[in-house]
Motif scaffolding. Structure first.
Motif, PDB file in Angstrom:
ATOM      1  N   SER A  12       0.964  59.381  -7.444  1.00  9.71           N
ATOM      2  CA  SER A  12       1.065  59.216  -8.899  1.00  9.71           C
ATOM      3  C   SER A  12       2.221  58.298  -9.299  1.00  9.71           C
ATOM      4  CB  SER A  12       1.224  60.577  -9.582  1.00  9.71           C
ATOM      5  OG  SER A  12       2.427  61.206  -9.167  1.00  9.71           O
ATOM      6  N   SER A  13       3.118  57.993  -8.342  1.00  8.93           N
ATOM      7  CA  SER A  13       4.261  57.130  -8.655  1.00  8.93           C
ATOM      8  C   SER A  13       3.921  55.643  -8.541  1.00  8.93           C
ATOM      9  CB  SER A  13       5.432  57.447  -7.712  1.00  8.93           C
ATOM     10  OG  SER A  13       5.118  57.087  -6.370  1.00  8.93           O
ATOM     11  N   TYR A  14       2.695  55.335  -8.103  1.00  6.70           N
ATOM     12  CA  TYR A  14       2.322  53.931  -7.901  1.00  6.70           C
ATOM     13  C   TYR A  14       1.526  53.380  -9.075  1.00  6.70           C
ATOM     14  CZ  TYR A  14       3.889  54.623  -3.129  1.00  6.70           C
ATOM     15  OH  TYR A  14       4.661  54.901  -2.033  1.00  6.70           O
ATOM     16  N   HIS A  15       1.731  52.089  -9.332  1.00  8.74           N
ATOM     17  CA  HIS A  15       1.012  51.405 -10.402  1.00  8.74           C
ATOM     18  C   HIS A  15      -0.272  50.752  -9.909  1.00  8.74           C
ATOM     19  CE1 HIS A  15       5.243  51.507 -11.811  1.00  8.74           C
ATOM     20  NE2 HIS A  15       4.673  51.773 -12.959  1.00  8.74           N
ATOM     21  N   LEU A  16      -0.422  50.625  -8.581  1.00 17.38           N
ATOM     22  CA  LEU A  16      -1.601  49.967  -8.010  1.00 17.38           C
ATOM     23  C   LEU A  16      -1.711  50.329  -6.535  1.00 17.38           C
ATOM     24  CD1 LEU A  16      -3.917  47.800  -8.173  1.00 17.38           C
ATOM     25  CD2 LEU A  16      -2.198  46.119  -7.512  1.00 17.38           C
ATOM     26  N   LEU A  17      -2.957  50.565  -6.078  1.00 21.69           N
ATOM     27  CA  LEU A  17      -3.214  50.794  -4.658  1.00 21.69           C
ATOM     28  C   LEU A  17      -4.103  49.685  -4.124  1.00 21.69           C
ATOM     29  CD1 LEU A  17      -4.051  54.625  -4.553  1.00 21.69           C
ATOM     30  CD2 LEU A  17      -1.811  53.526  -4.487  1.00 21.69           C
ATOM     31  N   LEU A  18      -3.708  49.112  -2.977  1.00 22.02           N
ATOM     32  CA  LEU A  18      -4.542  48.158  -2.244  1.00 22.02           C
ATOM     33  C   LEU A  18      -5.085  48.909  -1.039  1.00 22.02           C
ATOM     34  CD1 LEU A  18      -2.308  44.950  -2.250  1.00 22.02           C
ATOM     35  CD2 LEU A  18      -4.440  45.250  -3.459  1.00 22.02           C
ATOM     36  N   LEU A  19      -6.404  49.103  -0.967  1.00 18.99           N
ATOM     37  CA  LEU A  19      -6.989  49.962   0.051  1.00 18.99           C
ATOM     38  C   LEU A  19      -7.999  49.241   0.926  1.00 18.99           C
ATOM     39  CD1 LEU A  19      -7.851  53.220  -1.951  1.00 18.99           C
ATOM     40  CD2 LEU A  19      -5.798  52.734  -0.646  1.00 18.99           C
ATOM     41  N   ASP A  20      -7.891  49.461   2.244  1.00 16.84           N
ATOM     42  CA  ASP A  20      -8.938  49.038   3.160  1.00 16.84           C
ATOM     43  C   ASP A  20     -10.061  50.064   3.064  1.00 16.84           C
ATOM     44  OD1 ASP A  20     -10.289  47.701   5.162  1.00 16.84           O
ATOM     45  OD2 ASP A  20      -9.241  48.745   6.780  1.00 16.84           O
ATOM     46  N   VAL A  21     -11.303  49.639   3.280  1.00 16.99           N
ATOM     47  CA  VAL A  21     -12.428  50.568   3.220  1.00 16.99           C
ATOM     48  C   VAL A  21     -12.605  51.306   4.533  1.00 16.99           C
ATOM     49  CG1 VAL A  21     -14.927  50.763   3.034  1.00 16.99           C
ATOM     50  CG2 VAL A  21     -13.674  49.336   1.420  1.00 16.99           C
ATOM     51  N   MET A  22     -12.586  50.572   5.649  1.00 21.18           N
ATOM     52  CA  MET A  22     -12.867  51.166   6.958  1.00 21.18           C
ATOM     53  C   MET A  22     -11.585  51.669   7.609  1.00 21.18           C
ATOM     54  SD  MET A  22     -16.093  50.881   7.088  1.00 21.18           S
ATOM     55  CE  MET A  22     -16.474  51.224   8.792  1.00 21.18           C
ATOM     56  N   MET A  23     -11.333  52.968   7.473  1.00 21.12           N
ATOM     57  CA  MET A  23     -10.126  53.563   8.055  1.00 21.12           C
ATOM     58  C   MET A  23     -10.428  54.941   8.600  1.00 21.12           C
ATOM     59  SD  MET A  23      -7.079  52.748   5.327  1.00 21.12           S
ATOM     60  CE  MET A  23      -7.902  53.633   3.991  1.00 21.12           C
ATOM     61  N   GLY A  24     -10.250  55.169   9.874  1.00 23.88           N
ATOM     62  CA  GLY A  24     -10.274  56.490  10.488  1.00 23.88           C
ATOM     63  C   GLY A  24     -11.310  57.449   9.930  1.00 23.88           C
ATOM     64  N   GLU A  25     -10.923  58.712   9.824  1.00 21.52           N
ATOM     65  CA  GLU A  25     -11.848  59.746   9.359  1.00 21.52           C
ATOM     66  C   GLU A  25     -12.061  59.692   7.852  1.00 21.52           C
ATOM     67  OE1 GLU A  25     -10.923  63.643  10.701  1.00 21.52           O
ATOM     68  OE2 GLU A  25     -10.689  63.052  12.798  1.00 21.52           O
ATOM     69  N   ILE A  26     -11.001  59.330   7.127  1.00 22.65           N
ATOM     70  CA  ILE A  26     -11.117  59.219   5.668  1.00 22.65           C
ATOM     71  C   ILE A  26     -11.154  57.736   5.304  1.00 22.65           C
ATOM     72  CG2 ILE A  26     -10.080  59.762   3.441  1.00 22.65           C
ATOM     73  CD1 ILE A  26      -8.736  62.150   4.669  1.00 22.65           C
ATOM     74  N   SER A  27     -12.289  57.292   4.833  1.00 17.71           N
ATOM     75  CA  SER A  27     -12.427  55.884   4.453  1.00 17.71           C
ATOM     76  C   SER A  27     -11.751  55.620   3.116  1.00 17.71           C
ATOM     77  CB  SER A  27     -13.916  55.516   4.347  1.00 17.71           C
ATOM     78  OG  SER A  27     -14.489  56.171   3.216  1.00 17.71           O
ATOM     79  N   GLY A  28     -11.622  54.340   2.797  1.00 21.17           N
ATOM     80  CA  GLY A  28     -11.065  53.987   1.491  1.00 21.17           C
ATOM     81  C   GLY A  28     -11.927  54.521   0.359  1.00 21.17           C
ATOM     82  N   PHE A  29     -13.265  54.463   0.546  1.00 22.12           N
ATOM     83  CA  PHE A  29     -14.171  54.990  -0.474  1.00 22.12           C
ATOM     84  C   PHE A  29     -13.934  56.486  -0.691  1.00 22.12           C
ATOM     85  CE2 PHE A  29     -17.667  51.606   0.395  1.00 22.12           C
ATOM     86  CZ  PHE A  29     -16.990  50.703  -0.403  1.00 22.12           C
ATOM     87  N   LYS A  30     -13.816  57.229   0.423  1.00 22.61           N
ATOM     88  CA  LYS A  30     -13.620  58.675   0.311  1.00 22.61           C
ATOM     89  C   LYS A  30     -12.276  58.990  -0.326  1.00 22.61           C
ATOM     90  CE  LYS A  30     -13.801  62.998   2.931  1.00 22.61           C
ATOM     91  NZ  LYS A  30     -14.016  63.621   4.270  1.00 22.61           N
ATOM     92  N   MET A  31     -11.254  58.214   0.046  1.00 22.12           N
ATOM     93  CA  MET A  31      -9.927  58.436  -0.526  1.00 22.12           C
ATOM     94  C   MET A  31      -9.955  58.248  -2.038  1.00 22.12           C
ATOM     95  SD  MET A  31      -6.320  56.554   0.350  1.00 22.12           S
ATOM     96  CE  MET A  31      -4.934  56.665  -0.789  1.00 22.12           C
ATOM     97  N   VAL A  32     -10.622  57.193  -2.501  1.00 20.63           N
ATOM     98  CA  VAL A  32     -10.686  56.950  -3.945  1.00 20.63           C
ATOM     99  C   VAL A  32     -11.453  58.054  -4.657  1.00 20.63           C
ATOM    100  CG1 VAL A  32     -11.633  55.420  -5.714  1.00 20.63           C
ATOM    101  CG2 VAL A  32     -10.384  54.463  -3.794  1.00 20.63           C
ATOM    102  N   SER A  33     -12.537  58.532  -4.036  1.00 18.14           N
ATOM    103  CA  SER A  33     -13.296  59.624  -4.670  1.00 18.14           C
ATOM    104  C   SER A  33     -12.418  60.865  -4.829  1.00 18.14           C
ATOM    105  CB  SER A  33     -14.550  59.942  -3.852  1.00 18.14           C
ATOM    106  OG  SER A  33     -14.220  60.528  -2.611  1.00 18.14           O
ATOM    107  N   LEU A  34     -11.507  61.100  -3.873  1.00 19.89           N
ATOM    108  CA  LEU A  34     -10.572  62.227  -3.976  1.00 19.89           C
ATOM    109  C   LEU A  34      -9.554  61.995  -5.100  1.00 19.89           C
ATOM    110  CD1 LEU A  34      -9.844  62.852  -0.170  1.00 19.89           C
ATOM    111  CD2 LEU A  34     -11.245  64.280  -1.681  1.00 19.89           C
ATOM    112  N   LEU A  35      -9.053  60.762  -5.185  1.00 18.21           N
ATOM    113  CA  LEU A  35      -8.050  60.447  -6.209  1.00 18.21           C
ATOM    114  C   LEU A  35      -8.628  60.572  -7.616  1.00 18.21           C
ATOM    115  CD1 LEU A  35      -6.245  57.321  -4.670  1.00 18.21           C
ATOM    116  CD2 LEU A  35      -5.589  59.720  -4.517  1.00 18.21           C
ATOM    117  N   LYS A  36      -9.860  60.164  -7.782  1.00 22.75           N
ATOM    118  CA  LYS A  36     -10.475  60.176  -9.111  1.00 22.75           C
ATOM    119  C   LYS A  36     -10.731  61.602  -9.618  1.00 22.75           C
ATOM    120  CE  LYS A  36     -10.553  55.726  -9.620  1.00 22.75           C
ATOM    121  NZ  LYS A  36      -9.655  55.084 -10.611  1.00 22.75           N
ATOM    122  N   LYS A  37     -10.707  62.579  -8.704  1.00 21.04           N
ATOM    123  CA  LYS A  37     -10.919  63.971  -9.107  1.00 21.04           C
ATOM    124  C   LYS A  37      -9.636  64.635  -9.610  1.00 21.04           C
ATOM    125  CE  LYS A  37     -14.702  64.684  -5.816  1.00 21.04           C
ATOM    126  NZ  LYS A  37     -15.117  65.365  -4.557  1.00 21.04           N
TER     127      LYS A  37
END
Length: 229
Positions: free
Chosen positions: A45-70
């Motif tokens: 929550s302290s960041y003004h912008l996130l630059l995310l790769d999509v293909m990463m380990g077990e949690i992808s960038g897409f999955k991470m964003v879906s978690l953040l948006k909740k």
């Protein structure tokens, strides 16, 4: 150095460092994480912008964003995906998740910097257009519309200048304002105001807001800021 804080999340450490170096050269404060798991342990929550790769380990960038948006405190953080996946379906998925932009690898660093500037400029404008009516810090509440301040639900009478100083500092927590900055923003075009006037108003304001007075910190040689406890 500007006020924007950016997090780069990519499992390619070299790429993270390259992006960090170039964005810091533009004046941004930049942190890196090499997985979504690592990033999710940070105070996002302290960041003004996130630059995310999509293909990463077990949690992808897409999955991470879906978690953040909740989560309410991270739902509004601007997102730029940086990825080798550049099919139409992937791009659509990214935007449907709430991404603000999508950059395909390989990319030029100038393009990344330009996209970052554009997203931050756009989101800053949107935030300005939807300024909150209330500013709340713990039990301290500033009602911007009614020009009232209360602590624990009890109104704390402030003068117009005291109110405007508190509002300025609270809206920009952690940012140091010089006396000249405060004079320009609070006293504006008033003809003749001494620097000492700022100090007197700050002293009165600290006393009036009780336990929160210590949050208004003096940075010797620089000015004043509101710091979270």
């Amino acid at each position: 150095m500007n006020d924007y804080h950016i997090l780069v999340v990519d499992d390619e450490e070299d790429l993270c460092e390259i992006l960090k170096f170039n964005l810091e050269n533009e004046g941004y404060r930049v942190d890196t994480a090499n997985s979504a798991e690592e990033a999710l342990r940070m105070d996002l929550s302290s960041y003004h912008l996130l630059l995310l790769d999509v293909m990463m380990g077990e949690i992808s960038g897409f999955k991470m964003v879906s978690l953040l948006k909740k989560e309410k405190k991270t739902a509004q953080i601007p997102i730029i995906f940086i990825t080798a996946k550049d099919t139409e379906n992937d791009t659509v998925t990214g935007f449907n998740l709430g991404a603000d932009d999508y950059i395909s690898k390989p990319f030029s660093l100038r393009e990344v910097v330009a996209r970052v500037k554009a997203v931050l400029r756009r989101t800053q404008q949107e935030e300005t257009e939807r300024k909150p009516e209330l500013l709340v810090y713990k039990t301290l509440t500033v009602d911007i519309a009614k020009k009232k301040v209360s602590i624990d639900g009890n109104e704390t009478p402030l003068t117009k200048k005291e109110f405007e100083i508190l509002l300025l500092l609270l809206q920009n927590k952690g940012r140091v304002f010089s006396r000249e900055d405060i004079l320009a923003r609070v006293w504006s075009n008033e003809v003749y105001v001494l620097d000492r006037t700022i100090d007197v108003n700050i002293t009165r304001l600290r006393k009036k807001i009780g336990i929160y007075g210590k949050c208004i910190v003096t940075r010797l040689g620089y000015g004043y800021c509101f710091e979270s406890e």
